[in-house]
Design a protein around this motif. Structure first.
Motif, PDB file in Angstrom:
ATOM      1  N   LEU A  90       0.794  -1.152   0.119  1.00  0.00           N
ATOM      2  CA  LEU A  90      -0.102  -0.132  -0.017  1.00  0.00           C
ATOM      3  C   LEU A  90       0.737   1.096   0.123  1.00  0.00           C
ATOM      4  O   LEU A  90       0.697   2.161  -0.687  1.00  0.00           O
ATOM      5  N   ILE A  91       1.728   1.408   1.036  1.00  0.00           N
ATOM      6  CA  ILE A  91       2.560   2.535   1.167  1.00  0.00           C
ATOM      7  C   ILE A  91       3.716   2.679   0.068  1.00  0.00           C
ATOM      8  O   ILE A  91       3.817   4.003  -0.513  1.00  0.00           O
ATOM      9  N   ARG A  92       4.040   1.790  -0.687  1.00  0.00           N
ATOM     10  CA  ARG A  92       5.022   1.940  -1.567  1.00  0.00           C
ATOM     11  C   ARG A  92       4.349   2.022  -3.029  1.00  0.00           C
ATOM     12  O   ARG A  92       4.776   3.066  -3.906  1.00  0.00           O
ATOM     13  N   GLU A  93       3.302   1.433  -3.290  1.00  0.00           N
ATOM     14  CA  GLU A  93       2.825   1.428  -4.653  1.00  0.00           C
ATOM     15  C   GLU A  93       1.327   1.694  -4.762  1.00  0.00           C
ATOM     16  O   GLU A  93       0.957   2.701  -5.313  1.00  0.00           O
ATOM     17  N   LEU A  94       0.424   0.949  -4.189  1.00  0.00           N
ATOM     18  CA  LEU A  94      -0.840   1.096  -4.557  1.00  0.00           C
ATOM     19  C   LEU A  94      -1.433   2.165  -4.059  1.00  0.00           C
ATOM     20  O   LEU A  94      -2.531   2.905  -4.482  1.00  0.00           O
ATOM     21  N   VAL A 193       7.809   5.490   3.320  1.00  0.00           N
ATOM     22  CA  VAL A 193       6.862   6.375   3.328  1.00  0.00           C
ATOM     23  C   VAL A 193       7.276   7.726   2.523  1.00  0.00           C
ATOM     24  O   VAL A 193       6.522   8.242   1.840  1.00  0.00           O
ATOM     25  N   TYR A 194       8.742   7.826   2.608  1.00  0.00           N
ATOM     26  CA  TYR A 194       9.234   8.923   1.776  1.00  0.00           C
ATOM     27  C   TYR A 194       9.189   8.414  -0.008  1.00  0.00           C
ATOM     28  O   TYR A 194       8.667   9.721  -0.466  1.00  0.00           O
ATOM     29  N   GLY A 195       9.279   7.507  -0.114  1.00  0.00           N
ATOM     30  CA  GLY A 195       9.152   7.142  -1.541  1.00  0.00           C
ATOM     31  C   GLY A 195       7.849   7.053  -2.036  1.00  0.00           C
ATOM     32  O   GLY A 195       7.448   7.863  -3.220  1.00  0.00           O
ATOM     33  N   GLY A 196       6.738   6.720  -1.327  1.00  0.00           N
ATOM     34  CA  GLY A 196       5.268   7.000  -1.427  1.00  0.00           C
ATOM     35  C   GLY A 196       4.926   8.417  -1.762  1.00  0.00           C
ATOM     36  O   GLY A 196       4.174   8.809  -2.585  1.00  0.00           O
ATOM     37  N   CYS A 202       4.925  14.030  -7.284  1.00  0.00           N
ATOM     38  CA  CYS A 202       5.245  14.074  -8.850  1.00  0.00           C
ATOM     39  C   CYS A 202       3.811  13.687  -9.589  1.00  0.00           C
ATOM     40  O   CYS A 202       3.717  14.386 -10.600  1.00  0.00           O
ATOM     41  N   PHE A 203       2.893  12.893  -9.076  1.00  0.00           N
ATOM     42  CA  PHE A 203       1.696  12.659  -9.886  1.00  0.00           C
ATOM     43  C   PHE A 203       0.765  13.870  -9.649  1.00  0.00           C
ATOM     44  O   PHE A 203       0.056  14.290 -10.639  1.00  0.00           O
ATOM     45  N   GLY A 204       0.833  14.354  -8.457  1.00  0.00           N
ATOM     46  CA  GLY A 204       0.047  15.651  -8.362  1.00  0.00           C
ATOM     47  C   GLY A 204       0.456  16.879  -9.312  1.00  0.00           C
ATOM     48  O   GLY A 204      -0.326  17.238  -9.805  1.00  0.00           O
ATOM     49  N   VAL A 205       1.416  17.215  -9.466  1.00  0.00           N
ATOM     50  CA  VAL A 205       2.010  18.326 -10.263  1.00  0.00           C
ATOM     51  C   VAL A 205       1.647  17.983 -11.721  1.00  0.00           C
ATOM     52  O   VAL A 205       1.253  18.672 -12.335  1.00  0.00           O
ATOM     53  N   PHE A 206       2.112  16.790 -12.273  1.00  0.00           N
ATOM     54  CA  PHE A 206       1.917  16.188 -13.681  1.00  0.00           C
ATOM     55  C   PHE A 206       0.588  16.059 -14.108  1.00  0.00           C
ATOM     56  O   PHE A 206       0.219  16.595 -15.238  1.00  0.00           O
ATOM     57  N   THR A 207      -0.161  15.432 -13.068  1.00  0.00           N
ATOM     58  CA  THR A 207      -1.568  15.067 -13.649  1.00  0.00           C
ATOM     59  C   THR A 207      -2.641  16.283 -13.761  1.00  0.00           C
ATOM     60  O   THR A 207      -3.211  16.568 -14.604  1.00  0.00           O
ATOM     61  N   ASP A 249       5.221   5.718 -12.310  1.00  0.00           N
ATOM     62  CA  ASP A 249       5.391   4.874 -11.048  1.00  0.00           C
ATOM     63  C   ASP A 249       6.414   3.878 -11.373  1.00  0.00           C
ATOM     64  O   ASP A 249       7.157   3.644 -10.455  1.00  0.00           O
ATOM     65  N   TYR A 250       6.666   3.117 -12.512  1.00  0.00           N
ATOM     66  CA  TYR A 250       7.680   2.399 -12.816  1.00  0.00           C
ATOM     67  C   TYR A 250       9.034   3.031 -12.792  1.00  0.00           C
ATOM     68  O   TYR A 250       9.978   2.547 -12.180  1.00  0.00           O
ATOM     69  N   LEU A 251       9.218   4.297 -13.386  1.00  0.00           N
ATOM     70  CA  LEU A 251      10.586   4.925 -13.349  1.00  0.00           C
ATOM     71  C   LEU A 251      10.727   5.097 -12.035  1.00  0.00           C
ATOM     72  O   LEU A 251      11.978   5.330 -11.638  1.00  0.00           O
ATOM     73  N   ILE A 252       9.831   6.120 -11.317  1.00  0.00           N
ATOM     74  CA  ILE A 252      10.158   6.242 -10.053  1.00  0.00           C
ATOM     75  C   ILE A 252      10.769   5.347  -9.084  1.00  0.00           C
ATOM     76  O   ILE A 252      11.467   5.420  -8.219  1.00  0.00           O
ATOM     77  N   THR A 253       9.918   4.255  -9.200  1.00  0.00           N
ATOM     78  CA  THR A 253      10.257   3.015  -8.290  1.00  0.00           C
ATOM     79  C   THR A 253      11.634   2.529  -8.806  1.00  0.00           C
ATOM     80  O   THR A 253      12.478   2.023  -7.671  1.00  0.00           O
ATOM     81  N   SER A 254      12.121   2.440 -10.141  1.00  0.00           N
ATOM     82  CA  SER A 254      13.329   2.078 -10.498  1.00  0.00           C
ATOM     83  C   SER A 254      14.288   2.892  -9.994  1.00  0.00           C
ATOM     84  O   SER A 254      15.383   2.292  -9.698  1.00  0.00           O
TER      85      SER A 254
END
Length: 257
Positions: A90-94, A193-196, A202-207, A249-254
């Motif tokens: 949940l915290i990292r991805e979903l 938590v920091y990564g999430g 990033c999602f907020g500003v770009f979407t 999400d994939y790029l940031i996770t990587s």
């Protein structure tokens, strides 16, 4: 080969235009009056509009994960690790991904349509005539509101999702609740938590930037004019934003791993 190069060139050109639009919005906003009031109003519009749907999706996501992971882990005698599996997923991805998708569907389409209607009614031209930077006035407060709303709603999603996993795994399936919460506290670290939250920012500003960009340029980027152009711009905004969330999400996770 030529068609592929054309697609890549169009993608790069449009991505550059969106990034430039976002930068202009964030900078030009501070030339407007009553900046703080506009940010608060936009935050309430985006945040309050999406709280209920985020909580509902978060609760049932956690419940489904609790059931599925319990049946998977018990096959290996590792049912005690349910709290670890649910919390990290949940915290990292979903959490950040599903929250962003829900906000895009609930508020992003409305923002795009609202600005698109203002464009068709020549309200944008009227702002420019009065000497007001229309990009900063219309898009700026929404972008800053996205930076505030996305992390807060992501935190709500994570918390209610953990309780959903507790309900499925402990209340329904009978796992010891103390073990569930202990595994969560032991396995979740600041970097998770920091990564999430980095993702949610990033999602907020770009979407929000994509949605406002499509609405602002609906008279140029849509194949139809008028109301049909607005609906087409809203559809394109939701689709592009959703694809952006999953790809980045994939790029940031990587990058974070």
């Amino acid at each position: 080969m030529n068609s592929l190069l054309t697609i890549i060139a169009n993608f790069v050109r449009e991505l550059g235009a969106i990034l430039l639009f976002i930068a202009q919005s964030l900078i030009a906003f501070w030339t407007c009056k009553n900046c703080l009031n506009k940010i608060i109003q936009s935050t309430l519009e985006i945040g309050c509009r999406c709280v209920f749907i985020v909580l509902i999706i978060g609760l049932f996501t956690g419940m489904v994960m609790g059931l599925q992971m319990y049946y998977t882990l018990i096959k290996f005698g590792a049912d005690a690790a349910l709290g670890t599996a649910v919390s990290l997923s949940l915290i990292r991805e979903l959490g950040p991904v599903l929250t962003a998708l829900m906000i895009v569907g609930q508020s992003g389409s409305a923002l795009s349509s609202e600005i698109g209607i203002q464009r068709n009614d020549e309200q944008v031209d009227a702002l420019e005539t009065m000497g007001i930077n229309s990009i900063g006035f219309l898009s700026g407060p929404r972008l800053y509101a996205g930076l505030i709303s996305f992390p807060i709603l992501t935190a709500f999603f994570d918390l209610i999702g953990l309780y959903g996993g507790y309900f499925s795994g402990c209340v329904i399936m009978g796992l010891d609740g103390d073990i569930y919460w202990k595994k969560i506290f032991d396995s979740v670290h600041f970097v998770d938590v920091y990564g999430g939250f980095i993702k949610s920012l990033c999602f907020g500003v770009f979407t929000i930037g994509i949605c406002t960009y499509e609405g602002y340029h609906c008279h140029l980027n849509s194949s139809y004019k008028g109301i049909r152009g607005v609906t087409q711009a809203a559809t394109k905004a939701v689709v592009k934003s959703s694809v952006f969330v999953l790809v980045f999400d994939y790029l940031i996770t990587s990058f974070l791993l």
